[in-house]
Design an enzyme around this catalytic site. Structure first.
Site, PDB file in Angstrom:
ATOM      1  N   LYS A   1      36.852  42.920  11.509  1.00  0.00           N
ATOM      2  CA  LYS A   1      35.579  42.264  11.825  1.00  0.00           C
ATOM      3  C   LYS A   1      35.556  41.906  13.311  1.00  0.00           C
ATOM      4  CE  LYS A   1      33.829  38.303  12.386  1.00  0.00           C
ATOM      5  NZ  LYS A   1      32.756  38.600  13.358  1.00  0.00           N
TER       6      LYS A   1
ATOM      7  N   GLU B   1      45.902  33.848  18.053  1.00  0.00           N
ATOM      8  CA  GLU B   1      45.934  33.768  19.523  1.00  0.00           C
ATOM      9  C   GLU B   1      44.662  33.068  19.943  1.00  0.00           C
ATOM     10  OE1 GLU B   1      48.211  34.250  21.592  1.00  0.00           O
ATOM     11  OE2 GLU B   1      49.649  35.338  20.368  1.00  0.00           O
TER      12      GLU B   1
ATOM     13  N   CYS C   1      41.484  34.878  28.393  1.00  0.00           N
ATOM     14  CA  CYS C   1      42.257  33.755  27.840  1.00  0.00           C
ATOM     15  C   CYS C   1      43.405  33.406  28.783  1.00  0.00           C
ATOM     16  CB  CYS C   1      42.779  34.120  26.470  1.00  0.00           C
ATOM     17  SG  CYS C   1      43.563  35.715  26.429  1.00  0.00           S
TER      18      CYS C   1
ATOM     19  N   GLU D   1      39.152  24.017  27.517  1.00  0.00           N
ATOM     20  CA  GLU D   1      38.893  25.385  27.981  1.00  0.00           C
ATOM     21  C   GLU D   1      37.403  25.556  28.284  1.00  0.00           C
ATOM     22  OE1 GLU D   1      39.003  28.681  25.142  1.00  0.00           O
ATOM     23  OE2 GLU D   1      40.341  29.712  26.525  1.00  0.00           O
TER      24      GLU D   1
HETATM   25  P1  NAD Z   1      35.408  32.477  18.364  1.00  0.00           P
HETATM   26  O1  NAD Z   1      36.524  31.692  17.784  1.00  0.00           O
HETATM   27  O2  NAD Z   1      34.064  31.867  18.395  1.00  0.00           O
HETATM   28  O3  NAD Z   1      35.236  33.842  17.544  1.00  0.00           O
HETATM   29  C1  NAD Z   1      36.318  34.733  17.371  1.00  0.00           C
HETATM   30  C2  NAD Z   1      36.062  35.582  16.148  1.00  0.00           C
HETATM   31  O4  NAD Z   1      36.103  34.731  14.989  1.00  0.00           O
HETATM   32  C3  NAD Z   1      34.698  36.261  16.122  1.00  0.00           C
HETATM   33  O5  NAD Z   1      34.822  37.540  15.549  1.00  0.00           O
HETATM   34  C4  NAD Z   1      33.889  35.354  15.229  1.00  0.00           C
HETATM   35  O6  NAD Z   1      32.790  35.996  14.610  1.00  0.00           O
HETATM   36  C5  NAD Z   1      34.940  34.950  14.209  1.00  0.00           C
HETATM   37  N1  NAD Z   1      34.632  33.722  13.466  1.00  0.00           N
HETATM   38  C6  NAD Z   1      33.824  32.703  13.831  1.00  0.00           C
HETATM   39  N2  NAD Z   1      33.800  31.768  12.862  1.00  0.00           N
HETATM   40  C7  NAD Z   1      34.612  32.208  11.879  1.00  0.00           C
HETATM   41  C8  NAD Z   1      35.003  31.679  10.622  1.00  0.00           C
HETATM   42  N3  NAD Z   1      34.557  30.520  10.168  1.00  0.00           N
HETATM   43  N4  NAD Z   1      35.888  32.381   9.870  1.00  0.00           N
HETATM   44  C9  NAD Z   1      36.376  33.557  10.321  1.00  0.00           C
HETATM   45  N5  NAD Z   1      36.017  34.123  11.490  1.00  0.00           N
HETATM   46  C10 NAD Z   1      35.149  33.447  12.264  1.00  0.00           C
HETATM   47  O7  NAD Z   1      35.883  32.946  19.815  1.00  0.00           O
HETATM   48  P2  NAD Z   1      35.063  33.787  20.896  1.00  0.00           P
HETATM   49  O8  NAD Z   1      34.030  32.887  21.497  1.00  0.00           O
HETATM   50  O9  NAD Z   1      34.646  35.088  20.336  1.00  0.00           O
HETATM   51  O10 NAD Z   1      36.201  34.102  21.975  1.00  0.00           O
HETATM   52  C11 NAD Z   1      36.575  33.232  22.991  1.00  0.00           C
HETATM   53  C12 NAD Z   1      37.862  32.527  22.624  1.00  0.00           C
HETATM   54  O11 NAD Z   1      38.881  33.477  22.356  1.00  0.00           O
HETATM   55  C13 NAD Z   1      38.392  31.668  23.749  1.00  0.00           C
HETATM   56  O12 NAD Z   1      38.846  30.439  23.230  1.00  0.00           O
HETATM   57  C14 NAD Z   1      39.572  32.466  24.286  1.00  0.00           C
HETATM   58  O13 NAD Z   1      40.579  31.735  24.922  1.00  0.00           O
HETATM   59  C15 NAD Z   1      40.074  33.098  23.037  1.00  0.00           C
HETATM   60  N6  NAD Z   1      40.911  34.251  23.340  1.00  0.00           N
HETATM   61  C16 NAD Z   1      42.262  34.138  23.191  1.00  0.00           C
HETATM   62  C17 NAD Z   1      43.083  35.211  23.493  1.00  0.00           C
HETATM   63  C18 NAD Z   1      44.571  35.111  23.312  1.00  0.00           C
HETATM   64  O14 NAD Z   1      45.202  36.145  23.187  1.00  0.00           O
HETATM   65  N7  NAD Z   1      45.152  33.934  23.289  1.00  0.00           N
HETATM   66  C19 NAD Z   1      42.533  36.399  23.952  1.00  0.00           C
HETATM   67  C20 NAD Z   1      41.154  36.474  24.107  1.00  0.00           C
HETATM   68  C21 NAD Z   1      40.353  35.406  23.792  1.00  0.00           C
END
Ligand code: NAD
Length: 479
Positions: free
Chosen positions: A173, A248, A282, A381
């Site tokens: 997903k 992550e 990130c 963040e």
């Molecule tokens: P997000 O947590 O909003 O969404 C991530 C994914 O989770 C999306 O596919 C989203 O649709 C899904 N999601 C949302 N709610 C959910 C739920 N209740 N159950 C299951 N899945 C759900 O994050 P984002 O805004 O897409 O990405 C930005 C974040 O990602 C930042 O915090 C960034 O630091 C982090 N990030 C971390 C790394 C790492 O490797 N540490 C790498 C890239 C991004």
């Protein structure tokens, strides 16, 4: 309507409940395509298909897996310009950054094609005479893969490739903000020779598709990258059903600049890691921790370099920084600039919305001084082109400030001192440490991940990926 893109379930392209437009953040009038939204019933179909396919795929020969992954990697590399352009168009990275990310995805598939052939076990003598002990790794099962919007092809690649390499089936997903690269990757995988059902794509919102994917009884493990809030929720859900999980999450990465640093190098790597890719990495450094002796020159150097940055349409040649990925993210970025000023910090450069020829989410990178480690700007963040500077007395204070965070993904130090570099590598509480390099920018064949609130579970990437994507078996054989 532009081309419609469907879910991939059991080898078939299946329309969902509705289509949503994939909008270019550089030009909101440009719709790249329309992408379907899966229903809960379709998610269930995808999980059932993966479960059915697991019986065959988990015992398939390693040559078949290696060939398929190699074919996927070869095609991605051959199409890196096209895929990188799609990436820049839907996420807002500059085109060269997008092409670089697509190449990374291709190389990851190539790397894991080789890893299919290198999954080693161990044999040990038993403590009981006449018995042999073997330790082997087996496929884990059906993996739910959930990814964020900021690396639309590399993060899916570094989860899907090891999952398939080690004999697992996948329900993927992607983030609903950037379905284009995910769909393109799925289309390539669908022609790789992998049997129907082994890999499935379900597109949709986190609350509609992500949540039931995490709780589905047919899923054995969840590999998630995204925000801490969603990660925490997934951890609780997986613990309840005893699913294996890997998270992550966010970062508040420090970049330390010591008095003995090469000033030009320190400025360049700070601008690079704080603002390139619009600060939406990130591993971006959002806290610049600077010792007193170099502080005035460093701040002036940053302002001068930032004044040269070209912010504009991600597909335009010569642009350094593209737009923010979405209006919501832009509002969050601008909001944090205001929060910092409200807490008594000083905005010394940028920090405002920009207008360009096309309607997009452009922002001038922000540099904020006079901050303390207790301020929200240094604890939460932002995930945009916003960096704050913390002025400290000496190396010891810099190290303490660098570790003064609930996160622990990446940390950097700019210094010409071997003593301080060595000490920092040992005492930084981050999963990845950089000396005289930006905090962002990592290799694809070595482990990636953080500590504290940034990560949970085994490392991703490189051969360390096998820890999450396999399960260990210990077998005893009597003679
Ligand atoms: P997000 O947590 O909003 O969404 C991530 C994914 O989770 C999306 O596919 C989203 O649709 C899904 N999601 C949302 N709610 C959910 C739920 N209740 N159950 C299951 N899945 C759900 O994050 P984002 O805004 O897409 O990405 C930005 C974040 O990602 C930042 O915090 C960034 O630091 C982090 N990030 C971390 C790394 C790492 O490797 N540490 C790498 C890239 C991004």
């Amino acid at each position: 309507m532009t081309q419609e893109h469907n879910n991939l379930i059991n080898g078939e392209w299946v329309a969902g409940t509705a289509y949503t437009p994939n909008i270019n953040p550089s030009n909101t009038a440009d719709v790249q395509g329309h992408y379907t939204q899966a229903s809960a019933a379709q998610l269930d179909d995808a999980v059932q298909a993966a479960r059915a396919a697991f019986a065959g795929w988990s015992v398939s020969g390693i040559q078949a897996r290696a060939d398929a992954l190699d074919k996927i990697g070869t095609e991605i590399l051959a199409r890196r310009e096209e895929l990188g352009t799609l990436l820049a168009r839907e996420e807002g990275k500059t085109q060269p950054e997008g092409i670089g990310e697509a190449a990374r995805a291709g190389n990851i598939f190539k790397f894991f094609a080789g890893e299919c052939l290198r999954l080693a076990g161990e044999t040990l003598p038993s403590v009981r005479p006449g018995i042999g002990v073997e330790i082997t790794r087996e496929p884990l099962g059906v993996i739910g893969i959930i990814t964020p919007w900021n690396f639309p092809i590399a993060i899916p690649a570094w989860k899907i490739a090891p999952a398939l390499a080690y004999g697992n089936c996948v329900v993927f997903k992607p983030a609903d903000l950037v379905p284009g690269c995910a769909w393109a990757l799925a289309e390539i995988i669908s022609r790789s020779g992998i049997p129907a059902g082994v890999f499935n794509l379900v597109m949709g919102r986190g609350s509609v598709i992500g949540d039931p994917l995490v709780t589905h009884p047919g899923i054995d493990a969840i590999s998630f990258t995204g925000s801490q809030a969603v990660g925490n929720r997934i951890a609780l859900q997986c613990a309840t059903s005893l699913k294996k999980f890997q998270l992550e999450m966010g970062g508040k990465n420090p970049q330390v600049i010591l008095d003995d640093a090469n000033l030009a190098q320190a400025v360049e790597l700070s601008v690079q890691s704080a603002f390139f890719s619009t600060g939406q990495r990130c591993t971006a450094s959002s806290r610049l921790i600077v010792t007193e002796g170099i502080y005035p020159q460093f701040v002036e150097g940053m302002k001068a370099r930032m004044a040269t940055l070209k912010i504009g349409d991600a597909l335009e040649a010569g642009i350094d920084i593209g737009p923010v990925a979405s209006l919501a993210q832009l509002e969050q970025d601008l909001g944090y600039v205001g929060i910092a000023q409200g807490e008594g910090a000083t905005l010394v450069a940028g920090g405002e919305r920009l207008q360009r020829a096309s309607e997009g989410f452009y922002m001038q990178p922000a540099l904020i001084t006079d901050t303390t480690g207790a301020m929200r700007i240094n604890r939460e963040e932002v995930f945009g082109p916003v960096a704050s500077i913390l002025r400290v007395k000496d190396y010891d204070a810099a190290l303490a400030e660098a570790n003064n965070t609930p996160f622990g993904l990446s940390a950097g130090i700019a210094t010409s001192s071997l003593k301080y570099a060595t000490h920092f590598k040992r005492h930084s509480q981050a999963g990845m440490v950089m000396v005289n390099l930006p905090t962002a920018g990592v290799d694809y064949h070595v482990p990636f991940g953080g500590r504290k609130g940034s990560s949970y579970g085994p490392r991703e990437q490189g051969r360390y990926a096998q820890e999450f994507f396999t399960v260990v078996k210990t077998s005893y054989t009597g003679m």
